[in-house]
Design an enzyme around this catalytic site. Structure first.
Site, PDB file in Angstrom:
ATOM      1  N   LYS A 140       7.516  51.785  18.575  1.00 15.17           N
ATOM      2  CA  LYS A 140       8.148  50.651  17.738  1.00 15.17           C
ATOM      3  C   LYS A 140       8.159  49.432  18.496  1.00 15.17           C
ATOM      4  O   LYS A 140       8.956  49.486  19.686  1.00 15.17           O
ATOM      5  CB  LYS A 140       9.443  51.449  17.020  1.00 15.17           C
ATOM      6  CG  LYS A 140      10.064  50.686  16.144  1.00 15.17           C
ATOM      7  CD  LYS A 140      11.319  51.488  15.669  1.00 15.17           C
ATOM      8  CE  LYS A 140      12.003  50.731  14.650  1.00 15.17           C
ATOM      9  NZ  LYS A 140      13.358  51.461  14.055  1.00 15.17           N
ATOM     10  N   SER A 148      13.382  52.014   9.370  1.00 20.34           N
ATOM     11  CA  SER A 148      12.845  50.987  10.028  1.00 20.34           C
ATOM     12  C   SER A 148      11.524  51.205  10.535  1.00 20.34           C
ATOM     13  O   SER A 148      10.742  50.326  10.901  1.00 20.34           O
ATOM     14  CB  SER A 148      13.779  50.053  10.664  1.00 20.34           C
ATOM     15  OG  SER A 148      14.193  50.644  11.789  1.00 20.34           O
ATOM     16  N   SER A 182      16.290  55.690  10.342  1.00 15.98           N
ATOM     17  CA  SER A 182      15.023  55.439  10.628  1.00 15.98           C
ATOM     18  C   SER A 182      13.814  56.105  11.024  1.00 15.98           C
ATOM     19  O   SER A 182      12.872  55.861  11.171  1.00 15.98           O
ATOM     20  CB  SER A 182      15.167  54.067  11.219  1.00 15.98           C
ATOM     21  OG  SER A 182      15.881  52.914  10.701  1.00 15.98           O
TER      22      SER A 182
END
Length: 611
Positions: free
Chosen positions: A80, A154, A178
């Site tokens: 990420k 996210s 997330s």
């Protein structure tokens, strides 16, 4: 598409064992990947791959060329883009915020040291603020099954590339869910560790006191392997924690040692009108009842109130603390929804923060009391699956709904594992999440393997068949197995010495045929002595095997009076376990009661006058 599509870590390992090279496989993979894919923010280029391969070669040389010493040798993964990786910019999905890190995040360091290769950085809800995957200037990441549906956030990009089988695993982060919501919406395993188990050094913070690096994988086995590599104390991270040798014995069940056998489920789950999610949950629950697990409907209102504190309380100010300087000069460069959420920090005073902290502690106590007799929780990962269009029309409300069963977990200091649980009637995947106390991570993996072996789904959004799940990690807290033969048997006078130490009965079995049982004279309560004899001179004697926390074993042994003690006892199947033995002098004047086959039968006969 890449020829490695849908490969698990084991598939990559097998390819290398058969002679494939990282240069060939990773080169082919990067050639086949689409740099315009909205799930990626950046990918290795040719020079980057050459540098990564050179670094891998150095890592291999450091272990004397032994590839077996590198459990992730040549395995590609994605990170990420709020996790620092040398050779890539870190953007946190905000180009104006971007910087080039000089060092890898600690998690990346540990993965590289195991031989893994980061091949790209993935899209996310800006500054990891959101559970939808739509709040990014790089574009909304579509669901890997239905592009009109959200991917979840996210960690949207990390979930997408793992679900589509482009990489066998990826890293996300998880503050409010997330690492779990995207797993549930994309048929993935999403491992949210105990806070502090993985270092967060080198991660752009969201709520630093709650943040966790998380893992997306196609299988529990792969998530567990990656977790083993990433676990470890980091003195450079103020929020890193050392795993305890043993869990406490005086907490609620989900914070005590032992396997997970009783799960709390929401008494009245919230679905926000999503009947397909409700139907999928009901199907999953009926299947869970077929396992050796007891489901206990429970009032989840304390958990839901705690969850609300995360975004509706002053914890939003912690998000502001993470980007305060940037926001002061670049607020116009931020996603308007993200900016609006973080701007709410100004509504809370220091007094409000302390009041919320007090309420958190009160709710924590209520939750622990509520969960005193269960080993964990089973919840829907996401109670609904909104479309991107619907989220754009009402971004805050629908985002909040997605966090219904995730937002409370880090505030309550719990571990969680999101796993696939079948499909809805509209073809979207449905997921459930297993939750237990801190440091119960591997216990969750063991239970998840049991579930997926009984109720397998394809791997992510691929057509690959799920392999047998066999958890490699040992139970988190060390335990000791003890065979009891007399007054400690279930229902007998001294059994409480086991149960008060939270011991669990594993099985009733027998010894090998090399034992005789004696009733020892002048013992209160009456106790037997187990004597090992030569082959052909003994019988099988009924015993119970109990498992107790290793931390309680010493106090248990301290209660055992002479001439008894703990030694090694052979069971009928050839195993040797700790068990009650007797010193030789203890048999003086003892009665041989072997003919009864076990102590319980002898005591019953004695009471009835038949012995």
């Amino acid at each position: 598409m890449p020829s490695t599509l849908g490969w698990t870590i084991k598939d990559w390992q097998n390819a290398y064992k058969e002679g494939a090279s990282p240069a060939a496989l990773l080169g082919e993979l990067l050639t086949d990947l689409d740099s315009t894919d909205v799930a990626w923010i950046s990918l290795l280029d040719g020079n980057g791959l050459a540098m990564a391969l050179a670094e891998l070669e150095q890592t291999l040389e450091a272990v004397g060329g032994d590839k077996a010493a590198l459990p992730l040798y040549g395995i590609p993964f994605a990170a990420k883009d709020n996790i620092d990786a040398r050779g890539f910019e870190t953007t946190a999905a905000c180009p104006a915020f971007a910087y080039t890190p000089e060092e890898d995040a600690t998690t990346i360091v540990r993965l590289k040291a195991a031989g893994a290769v980061v091949i790209g950085k993935t899209n996310l809800d800006q500054f990891a603020t959101g559970l939808v995957g739509t709040r990014s200037p790089y574009g909304a990441v579509p669901n890997s099954f239905k592009p009109e549906v959200v991917s979840g956030g996210s960690s949207s990009g990390s979930a997408s590339v793992a679900a589509r089988g482009l990489v066998p695993f990826s890293l996300g982060t998880d503050t409010a869910g997330s690492g779990r919501v995207p797993a549930g919406l994309n048929n993935l395993v999403g491992l949210k560790p105990t806070k502090g188990q993985f270092s967060i050094r080198g991660v752009v913070p969201a709520c630093r006191s709650l943040d966790c690096v998380s893992i997306f994988a196609l299988t529990v086995n792969d998530a567990g392997l990656v977790s083993d590599v990433m676990t470890g104390f980091d003195a450079g991270d103020a929020f890193s924690r050392k795993a305890p040798y043993a869990l406490p014995l005086d907490g609620p069940a989900l914070r005590r040692p032992g396997p997970i056998r009783r799960l709390a489920i929401p008494e009245h789950p919230q679905w926000f009108g999503d009947q397909q999610a409700e139907a999928a949950w009901n199907t999953a629950i009926s299947q869970w009842r077929g396992l050796d697990v007891e489901l206990v409907p429970m009032d989840f209102s304390p958990m839901l109130e705690l969850a609300a504190l995360l975004y509706e309380g002053p914890w939003v100010a912690e998000r502001h603390a993470a980007v305060e300087a940037f926001m002061a000069s670049h607020s116009e460069d931020m996603n308007p929804v993200v900016k609006g959420i973080i701007s709410n920090a100004g509504k809370f005073s220091a007094t409000d923060t302390f009041k919320a902290q007090y309420r958190k502690e009160e709710l924590q106590r209520r939750i622990d009391e509520l969960l005193a007799d269960v080993d964990g929780l089973l919840v829907p990962t996401a109670p609904t699956a909104p479309t991107i269009e619907a989220v754009n029309a009402d971004p805050v409300t629908l985002n909040s709904q997605l966090g219904t069963y995730t937002n409370f977990v880090n505030l309550a200091d719990m571990s969680a594992l999101a796993i696939p649980a079948g499909f809805r009637d509209d073809g979207l995947p449905f997921g459930v999440t297993l939750i237990s106390g801190a440091w119960k991570d591997t216990e969750l993996q063991h239970l998840a393997c049991q579930w997926l072996n009984t109720n397998p789904t394809p791997l992510g959004a691929t057509d690959k068949t799920r392999p047998e799940e066999t958890p490699g990690a040992a139970i988190s807290t060390p335990t000791v197995q003890v065979a009891v033969v007399g007054a400690h048997l279930s229902g007998m006078p001294l059994n409480t010495q086991l149960t008060e130490r939270f011991s669990v009965l594993l099985e009733q079995t027998t010894t090998s045929a090399n034992y005789r049982l004696y009733a020892l004279p002048n013992t209160t309560p009456p106790k037997p002595g187990l004597k090992r004899v030569a082959a052909g001179e003994g019988e099988q004697i009924i015993v119970e095997v109990w498992e107790m926390p290793a931390s309680a074993f010493g106090s248990f042994v301290d209660l055992i009076p002479a001439p008894l003690g703990i030694g090694n006892v052979e069971l009928a199947d050839g195993r040797w376990v700790n068990g009650f033995i007797c010193e030789g002098y203890g048999f003086d004047g003892a009665r041989d009661v072997t003919e009864f086959g076990g102590w319980r039968a002898y005591i019953a006969a004695l009471k009835s006058g038949k012995a």
